[in-house]
Motif scaffolding. Structure first.
Motif, PDB file in Angstrom:
ATOM      1  N   LEU A   1       0.832  -1.205   0.000  1.00  0.00           N
ATOM      2  CA  LEU A   1       0.000   0.000   0.000  1.00  0.00           C
ATOM      3  C   LEU A   1       0.863   1.250   0.000  1.00  0.00           C
ATOM      4  O   LEU A   1       0.633   2.189  -0.784  1.00  0.00           O
ATOM      5  N   THR A   2       1.869   1.277   0.867  1.00  0.00           N
ATOM      6  CA  THR A   2       2.770   2.437   0.950  1.00  0.00           C
ATOM      7  C   THR A   2       3.545   2.623  -0.347  1.00  0.00           C
ATOM      8  O   THR A   2       3.668   3.737  -0.866  1.00  0.00           O
ATOM      9  N   PHE A   3       4.055   1.513  -0.880  1.00  0.00           N
ATOM     10  CA  PHE A   3       4.862   1.571  -2.100  1.00  0.00           C
ATOM     11  C   PHE A   3       4.052   2.079  -3.293  1.00  0.00           C
ATOM     12  O   PHE A   3       4.482   2.974  -4.023  1.00  0.00           O
ATOM     13  N   PHE A   4       2.854   1.517  -3.487  1.00  0.00           N
ATOM     14  CA  PHE A   4       2.036   1.902  -4.638  1.00  0.00           C
ATOM     15  C   PHE A   4       1.483   3.323  -4.486  1.00  0.00           C
ATOM     16  O   PHE A   4       1.314   4.028  -5.476  1.00  0.00           O
ATOM     17  N   LEU A   5       1.202   3.733  -3.254  1.00  0.00           N
ATOM     18  CA  LEU A   5       0.739   5.101  -3.029  1.00  0.00           C
ATOM     19  C   LEU A   5       1.840   6.095  -3.396  1.00  0.00           C
ATOM     20  O   LEU A   5       1.579   7.125  -4.039  1.00  0.00           O
ATOM     21  N   LEU A   6       3.081   5.797  -2.997  1.00  0.00           N
ATOM     22  CA  LEU A   6       4.209   6.665  -3.340  1.00  0.00           C
ATOM     23  C   LEU A   6       4.412   6.714  -4.851  1.00  0.00           C
ATOM     24  O   LEU A   6       4.649   7.786  -5.421  1.00  0.00           O
ATOM     25  N   LEU A   7       4.314   5.550  -5.500  1.00  0.00           N
ATOM     26  CA  LEU A   7       4.451   5.512  -6.958  1.00  0.00           C
ATOM     27  C   LEU A   7       3.390   6.370  -7.629  1.00  0.00           C
ATOM     28  O   LEU A   7       3.679   7.131  -8.565  1.00  0.00           O
ATOM     29  N   TYR A   8       2.167   6.247  -7.157  1.00  0.00           N
ATOM     30  CA  TYR A   8       1.058   6.999  -7.753  1.00  0.00           C
ATOM     31  C   TYR A   8       1.256   8.498  -7.592  1.00  0.00           C
ATOM     32  O   TYR A   8       1.102   9.273  -8.543  1.00  0.00           O
ATOM     33  N   LEU A   9       1.620   8.909  -6.378  1.00  0.00           N
ATOM     34  CA  LEU A   9       1.835  10.339  -6.113  1.00  0.00           C
ATOM     35  C   LEU A   9       3.005  10.883  -6.924  1.00  0.00           C
ATOM     36  O   LEU A   9       2.946  11.999  -7.453  1.00  0.00           O
ATOM     37  N   MET A  10       4.062  10.093  -7.041  1.00  0.00           N
ATOM     38  CA  MET A  10       5.222  10.524  -7.835  1.00  0.00           C
ATOM     39  C   MET A  10       4.871  10.632  -9.307  1.00  0.00           C
ATOM     40  O   MET A  10       5.293  11.575  -9.991  1.00  0.00           O
ATOM     41  N   ALA A  11       4.088   9.674  -9.798  1.00  0.00           N
ATOM     42  CA  ALA A  11       3.675   9.715 -11.208  1.00  0.00           C
ATOM     43  C   ALA A  11       2.819  10.950 -11.485  1.00  0.00           C
ATOM     44  O   ALA A  11       3.020  11.646 -12.485  1.00  0.00           O
ATOM     45  N   LEU A  12       1.862  11.228 -10.596  1.00  0.00           N
ATOM     46  CA  LEU A  12       1.012  12.404 -10.769  1.00  0.00           C
ATOM     47  C   LEU A  12       1.829  13.684 -10.697  1.00  0.00           C
ATOM     48  O   LEU A  12       1.702  14.568 -11.559  1.00  0.00           O
ATOM     49  N   ALA A  13       2.677  13.802  -9.665  1.00  0.00           N
ATOM     50  CA  ALA A  13       3.450  15.027  -9.468  1.00  0.00           C
ATOM     51  C   ALA A  13       4.399  15.273 -10.636  1.00  0.00           C
ATOM     52  O   ALA A  13       4.469  16.385 -11.172  1.00  0.00           O
ATOM     53  N   GLY A  14       5.134  14.229 -11.049  1.00  0.00           N
ATOM     54  CA  GLY A  14       6.104  14.391 -12.127  1.00  0.00           C
ATOM     55  C   GLY A  14       5.461  14.785 -13.440  1.00  0.00           C
ATOM     56  O   GLY A  14       5.921  15.705 -14.123  1.00  0.00           O
ATOM     57  N   ASN A  15       4.374  14.118 -13.804  1.00  0.00           N
ATOM     58  CA  ASN A  15       3.725  14.405 -15.085  1.00  0.00           C
ATOM     59  C   ASN A  15       2.985  15.738 -15.079  1.00  0.00           C
ATOM     60  O   ASN A  15       2.959  16.442 -16.091  1.00  0.00           O
ATOM     61  N   ILE A  16       2.386  16.091 -13.945  1.00  0.00           N
ATOM     62  CA  ILE A  16       1.714  17.393 -13.859  1.00  0.00           C
ATOM     63  C   ILE A  16       2.734  18.524 -13.947  1.00  0.00           C
ATOM     64  O   ILE A  16       2.491  19.551 -14.617  1.00  0.00           O
ATOM     65  N   LEU A  17       3.878  18.363 -13.305  1.00  0.00           N
ATOM     66  CA  LEU A  17       4.936  19.376 -13.392  1.00  0.00           C
ATOM     67  C   LEU A  17       5.386  19.577 -14.834  1.00  0.00           C
ATOM     68  O   LEU A  17       5.581  20.715 -15.279  1.00  0.00           O
TER      69      LEU A  17
ATOM     70  N   LEU B   1      -4.268   2.312 -10.453  1.00  0.00           N
ATOM     71  CA  LEU B   1      -3.747   2.360  -9.085  1.00  0.00           C
ATOM     72  C   LEU B   1      -4.778   2.720  -8.010  1.00  0.00           C
ATOM     73  O   LEU B   1      -4.729   2.146  -6.911  1.00  0.00           O
ATOM     74  N   PRO B   2      -5.713   3.647  -8.222  1.00  0.00           N
ATOM     75  CA  PRO B   2      -6.703   3.915  -7.166  1.00  0.00           C
ATOM     76  C   PRO B   2      -7.485   2.671  -6.757  1.00  0.00           C
ATOM     77  O   PRO B   2      -7.715   2.441  -5.563  1.00  0.00           O
ATOM     78  N   LYS B   3      -7.881   1.856  -7.728  1.00  0.00           N
ATOM     79  CA  LYS B   3      -8.607   0.613  -7.408  1.00  0.00           C
ATOM     80  C   LYS B   3      -7.700  -0.373  -6.691  1.00  0.00           C
ATOM     81  O   LYS B   3      -8.133  -1.084  -5.767  1.00  0.00           O
TER      82      LYS B   3
END
Length: 320
Positions: free
Chosen positions: A32-48, A82-84
């Protein structure tokens, strides 16, 4: 809930059970921790990347236009899965409705296909820029870029509409346990009570077009690019160019191999377990790494990020 199929006298499945990564509570917390970090990093990096390119006129070029499309696809792709997955890890079990499963299948297949086509368009853009620089402004004009990007989205949505439509025609009468953490065409075909010959034929056709043909076009483009780079006299120029090409080729080879593995070798048993890891590469890891490989290593993008977001200066330490 379930409905009755009068013709075949079978109970229709209205709910699928997705398989988690582990039944161990501690491992689930770790996942859960690992995939949450991956998801947040993917969102942050691509939005930037999207914000930096959109707000900086210097980056309004064909290459960065395609990178913006890539960032959008990465956001959509990882948000489809990832949310599911996180919900299932948090609840220690995961179910998805039939309609929800079809929706996930539709969007995931759409974005995966679009990304394969987009990688080909990006390879063509680099080919024209390096091998035909004098014709770059005409071959990669704004209208051409829009047509290429539009074709990427339209062709992929037509393909996924066919696959999803054929899947919707199938009957599922049990079991309802999907041996995966998401809904994909190969895993769902294993649960169907109906003949799946037509579905399998369409998968092969899609594999040949999206996987084989586009992969060959991309490799050929980079072959010409590398040949042109070898003609560069400057040793430093060669190193810089090869560094960029090697990064792009790594992404291309990784992405194509994982998607082709999933759709050509659905199989069962150990291959299904391997399929989970492979699916994670293109739904979670790739969207996280793409901003770094394609953009955040780029000096122009770093400069744009520093101007727009001063707080990222420590991560973008380049000289003005």
């Amino acid at each position: 809930m379930s409905g009755r199929n009068g013709e075949n006298n079978h109970t229709s499945i209205a709910l699928f059970v997705l398989q988690n990564f582990s039944g161990d509570t501690q491992l689930q917390v770790l996942f859960l921790t690992f995939f949450l970090l991956l998801y947040l990093m993917a969102l942050a990096g691509n939005i930037l990347i999207i914000v930096a390119i959109s707000l900086n006129p210097v980056l309004h070029t064909p290459m960065y236009f395609f990178l913006t499309n890539l960032a959008l696809l990465d956001i959509f792709c990882t948000s489809t899965v990832l949310p599911k997955l996180l919900e299932g890890l948090l609840a220690k079990s995961s179910t998805i409705s039939y309609k929800g499963c079809m929706a996930q299948l539709f969007f995931l297949t759409w974005f995966l296909g679009a990304e394969l086509l987009l990688l080909t368009a990006m390879a063509y853009d680099r080919y024209v820029a390096i091998c035909c620089p004098l014709h770059y402004s005409t071959r990669m004009s704004q209208s051409v870029c829009i047509q290429l990007a539009g074709s990427v989205w339209v062709i992929s949505v037509v393909s996924t509409s066919v696959h999803t439509g054929l899947m919707a025609q199938l009957h599922f009468c049990g079991p309802n346990q999907i041996r995966h953490f998401l809904c994909e065409v190969p895993t769902l075909l294993l649960l169907s009570c109906s003949p799946t010959t037509l579905n399998s034929i369409m998968i092969v056709i899609a594999d040949v077009y999206f996987g084989v043909v586009n992969f060959l076009l991309t490799i050929v483009s980079y072959g010409f690019i590398i040949a042109s780079i070898l003609g560069i006299r400057s040793v430093e120029g060669k190193k810089r160019a090869f560094s960029t090409c090697s990064s792009h080729l790594f992404v291309v080879c990784t992405y194509y191999s994982t998607v082709i593995y999933t759709y050509i070798l659905p199989g069962s048993g150990s291959s299904m377990e391997n399929g989970k890891v492979v699916a994670l590469l293109y739904t979670a890891v790739s969207p996280t790494l793409n901003p770094i490989i394609y953009s955040l290593r780029n000096k122009d993008v770093k400069m744009a990020l520093r101007k727009i977001f001063p707080f990222v200066k420590i991560f973008c330490n380049v000289k003005e």
